[in-house]
Design a protein around this motif. Structure first.
Motif, PDB file in Angstrom:
ATOM      1  N   ASN A   1     -13.198  -3.076  -6.608  1.00 44.43           N
ATOM      2  CA  ASN A   1     -13.939  -3.066  -5.339  1.00 44.43           C
ATOM      3  C   ASN A   1     -13.374  -2.048  -4.352  1.00 44.43           C
ATOM      4  O   ASN A   1     -14.121  -1.432  -3.584  1.00 44.43           O
ATOM      5  CB  ASN A   1     -13.926  -4.461  -4.705  1.00 44.43           C
ATOM      6  CG  ASN A   1     -14.827  -5.438  -5.446  1.00 44.43           C
ATOM      7  OD1 ASN A   1     -15.791  -5.040  -6.086  1.00 44.43           O
ATOM      8  ND2 ASN A   1     -14.509  -6.727  -5.353  1.00 44.43           N
ATOM      9  N   ARG A   2     -12.071  -1.857  -4.386  1.00 42.12           N
ATOM     10  CA  ARG A   2     -11.471  -0.949  -3.414  1.00 42.12           C
ATOM     11  C   ARG A   2     -11.849   0.511  -3.661  1.00 42.12           C
ATOM     12  O   ARG A   2     -11.695   1.360  -2.782  1.00 42.12           O
ATOM     13  CB  ARG A   2      -9.940  -1.097  -3.440  1.00 42.12           C
ATOM     14  CG  ARG A   2      -9.284  -0.666  -4.733  1.00 42.12           C
ATOM     15  CD  ARG A   2      -7.765  -0.594  -4.574  1.00 42.12           C
ATOM     16  NE  ARG A   2      -7.092  -0.179  -5.787  1.00 42.12           N
ATOM     17  CZ  ARG A   2      -6.381  -0.981  -6.581  1.00 42.12           C
ATOM     18  NH1 ARG A   2      -6.243  -2.269  -6.255  1.00 42.12           N
ATOM     19  NH2 ARG A   2      -5.787  -0.527  -7.663  1.00 42.12           N
ATOM     20  N   ASP A   3     -12.353   0.810  -4.867  1.00 44.17           N
ATOM     21  CA  ASP A   3     -12.748   2.188  -5.187  1.00 44.17           C
ATOM     22  C   ASP A   3     -14.227   2.451  -4.943  1.00 44.17           C
ATOM     23  O   ASP A   3     -14.714   3.559  -5.177  1.00 44.17           O
ATOM     24  CB  ASP A   3     -12.428   2.503  -6.654  1.00 44.17           C
ATOM     25  CG  ASP A   3     -10.946   2.422  -6.955  1.00 44.17           C
ATOM     26  OD1 ASP A   3     -10.152   2.796  -6.073  1.00 44.17           O
ATOM     27  OD2 ASP A   3     -10.577   1.984  -8.076  1.00 44.17           O
TER      28      ASP A   3
END
Length: 500
Positions: A425-427
């Protein structure tokens, strides 16, 4: 013992004649006992009609049941189960250790008992797991059902690949494996359409749409598992749809193709597979191939949604890449069968896959990104049946082959563990790190495939030269086969030729 006129040479394009082994001697005689061209085509069509349809249906449902969590994610799975951080990725990854553990024991069971019994049993078991997945209430429940799903699904894919090698010659396996695996690519597209339709059931019975995705697809698998007990045919010697002449023809065709290697159940053939370095190379190639396959099957709806589409449209837009992948999977394997080669086709599809993922990573344009998604799917999915057929073609003896295929798929599914953490998700929304990881894996696969293609070509040339020398000394050939028991050396025998 019959006299050997010349040293037999087995290639991926088997001779038109059949081979017969004198009982207890290991000597080989060659007789014109094979069916003519038209009769052989009729026989293959008959086998295809009885074997392939049920296998395609089971394979479609197997991959649908495994990957539908990606579609369920778009219908608020994470929100309803209160998943945070990497918990969703953990639920994806937990399937694979259990999947991997089940593969080798399952293929040994395929050798020991009837395929119809074993395959229908594991399908019924994984169907129950999928239905249960629709009723989970938290992270722990989802983890438990995914683990059980892996344990029961683990035996299917290596099992059907071994099963196909018991029916078809080596240069015929690739197309059949591709046809079966193409149903897995269709599962991705069909899953998107089905998930879009099931989304309308949101709230029915107090359950969310994602719950109904699992329940409906699980119930379909239950029905098919019951049908499979009668629809799945066992090995050629035990089926009723072949006449006596056709039974003999199938056995002679397989013998002519692979030679008189040992097919009995003996632990030493399992050991031969465990110490064969070539199988480990194929395990690595398979791992580098399965990693992008699982990454796309699990995350494609999310990737497309982050291109700017709504959840429902993302489900629909995930269909075309799978359709193109299906077409190229079948077409590429059919052409590979006709050419009698696998490695060069693998190399070509690996380059296409790298190009597609590179477009995803490099461009911010939605059209270019979607084009990259299609190209990536075209390049990624054909690698699996091509790679599995290549490894299966180059293993002599049914038990060693069963073990070797299970090892290869076991290695491949290690890539599934990595795939579960490729897209984080952070990417989002570009996922450049994830795309870069896949490019690295496919680059490794390309180099290993190039190495194996070159080695097989050189080894075949060496054995050709050795066979020419052996022709000049008939007694030496007879001694090698009968006294030393060369037939027990599987693909290590001097007359075995590798598919390139």
């Amino acid at each position: 013992m019959e006299q050997i006129k010349q040293a037999p040479i087995i290639t991926q394009k088997a001779p038109a004649s059949d081979m017969e082994v004198s009982p207890g001697s290991g000597s080989i005689s060659i007789e014109n006992r094979e069916l003519d061209g038209k009769a052989t085509k009729r026989l293959l069509r008959k086998i295809d009609c009885h074997i392939l349809p049920i296998m395609c249906i089971i394979c479609l449902l197997c991959f649908l049941d495994r990957a539908n969590i990606g579609n369920a994610r778009l219908d608020n799975l994470e929100r309803d189960l209160h998943l945070i951080g990497l918990q969703y990725n953990d639920c994806l990854a937990v399937l694979f250790p259990f999947y991997i553990t089940a593969e080798i024991p399952s293929n040994i069971m395929m050798k020991r008992i009837r395929p119809s019994t074993w395959l229908s049993f594991i399908m019924l078991a994984w169907s129950a797991c999928i239905i249960g997945q629709g009723f989970v209430k938290n992270y722990q429940g989802l983890m438990a059902t995914r683990a059980l799903l892996g344990a029961f699904e683990g035996g299917f894919f290596p099992g059907i690949n071994f099963y196909i090698t018991q029916w078809y010659r080596r240069n015929e396996c690739g197309l059949r494996m591709a046809i079966i695996f193409s149903s897995a690519t269709l599962a991705g597209g069909f899953g998107g359409l089905l998930a879009r339709a099931i989304a309308e059931m949101d709230g029915v019975g107090g359950l969310s749409a994602w719950s109904w995705i699992f329940i409906v697809e699980g119930l379909a698998s239950v029905v098919v598992s019951v049908v499979a007990y009668w629809a799945v045919h066992d090995y050629p010697s035990r089926v009723r749809f072949l006449s006596a002449v056709e039974h003999a023809a199938v056995e002679h065709r397989l013998l002519a193709d692979s030679g008189p290697v040992a097919n009995d159940f003996n632990i030493k053939y399992i050991w031969q597979a465990l110490v064969d370095w070539k199988i480990y190379i194929h395990m690595l190639i398979c791992m580098a191939g399965f990693c992008p396959v699982y990454s796309f099957s699990l995350f494609m709806p999310t990737i497309i949604k982050n291109m700017g589409y709504s959840a429902n449209n993302a489900q629909l837009m995930s269909v075309p890449p799978y359709v193109f992948a299906c077409i190229f999977t079948i077409g590429g394997s059919r052409l590979a069968d006709r050419c009698g080669q696998r490695g060069v086709f693998l190399l070509g599809f690996q380059l296409v896959a790298i190009l597609g993922v590179a477009l995803l990573a490099a461009s911010e344009n939605t059209t270019m990104q979607y084009t990259g998604t299609v190209l990536a799917a075209i390049g990624i999915y054909p690698q699996i049946p091509l790679g599995l057929a290549w490894n299966g073609n180059n293993i002599g003896g049914s038990l060693k082959r069963a073990m070797g295929i299970a090892m290869q798929v076991m290695g491949g599914n290690c890539g599934g563990i990595v795939a579960s953490y490729v897209y984080l998700n952070r990417d989002a929304p570009r996922y450049i790190v994830g795309h870069s990881i896949l490019i690295g894996f496919m680059g490794v696969a390309f180099m290993l495939t190039l190495f194996m293609t070159t080695w097989c070509r050189r080894e075949n040339a060496r054995r050709d030269a050795l066979s020419r020398e052996m022709v000049n000394d008939v007694s030496s050939v007879e001694h090698n086969i009968s006294e030393r028991g060369e037939r027990e050396f599987a693909d290590g025998v001097s007359w075995f030729r590798y598919t390139i």
